[in-house]
Design an enzyme around this catalytic site. Structure first.
Site, short mmCIF file in Angstrom:
data_model
loop_
_atom_site.label_atom_id
_atom_site.label_comp_id
_atom_site.label_asym_id
_atom_site.label_seq_id
_atom_site.Cartn_x
_atom_site.Cartn_y
_atom_site.Cartn_z
N MET A 1 42.85 44.06 43.92
CA MET A 1 42.23 43.20 44.90
C MET A 1 42.39 41.75 44.43
O MET A 1 41.85 41.37 43.39
CB MET A 1 40.76 43.56 45.04
CG MET A 1 39.96 42.50 45.71
SD MET A 1 38.23 42.86 46.11
CE MET A 1 37.52 43.46 44.63
N PRO A 2 43.09 40.91 45.18
CA PRO A 2 43.16 39.49 44.85
C PRO A 2 41.78 38.84 44.98
O PRO A 2 41.00 39.19 45.87
CB PRO A 2 44.13 38.92 45.87
CG PRO A 2 44.93 40.10 46.33
CD PRO A 2 43.98 41.25 46.28
N PHE A 3 41.50 37.90 44.10
CA PHE A 3 40.19 37.27 44.05
C PHE A 3 40.35 35.78 43.78
O PHE A 3 41.09 35.38 42.89
CB PHE A 3 39.38 37.92 42.92
CG PHE A 3 38.07 37.24 42.63
CD1 PHE A 3 36.98 37.40 43.45
CD2 PHE A 3 37.95 36.44 41.51
CE1 PHE A 3 35.78 36.78 43.17
CE2 PHE A 3 36.75 35.81 41.21
CZ PHE A 3 35.66 35.98 42.04
#
Length: 68
Positions: A1-3
């Site tokens: 998951m990109p954050f």
């Protein structure tokens, strides 16, 4: 998951401009990873209170940030 976690001075963005910034960051991540990343991309905007910034050992306040 990109954050992505973005810090901004408190009370400098409207609800509309916060959404615009979050959308732009999401779009930039999707541009790099592809559309498959959009549903799992998390973007958080943290508003930092006056005096909560320090640069090179100097606390930055509203006057120094040009908000007064």
């Amino acid at each position: 998951m990109p954050f992505a976690n973005i810090k901004v001075p408190a009370d400098t963005l409207t609800a509309e401009s916060k959404k615009k910034l979050q959308d732009a960051v999401t779009d930039a991540i999707v541009d790099a990873y592809g559309e498959r990343a959009r549903p799992t991309t998390l973007v958080i905007l943290d508003e930092v209170a006056d005096g909560g910034w320090m640069l090179g050992g100097t606390i930055l306040n509203e006057a120094m940030l040009g908000r007064v």
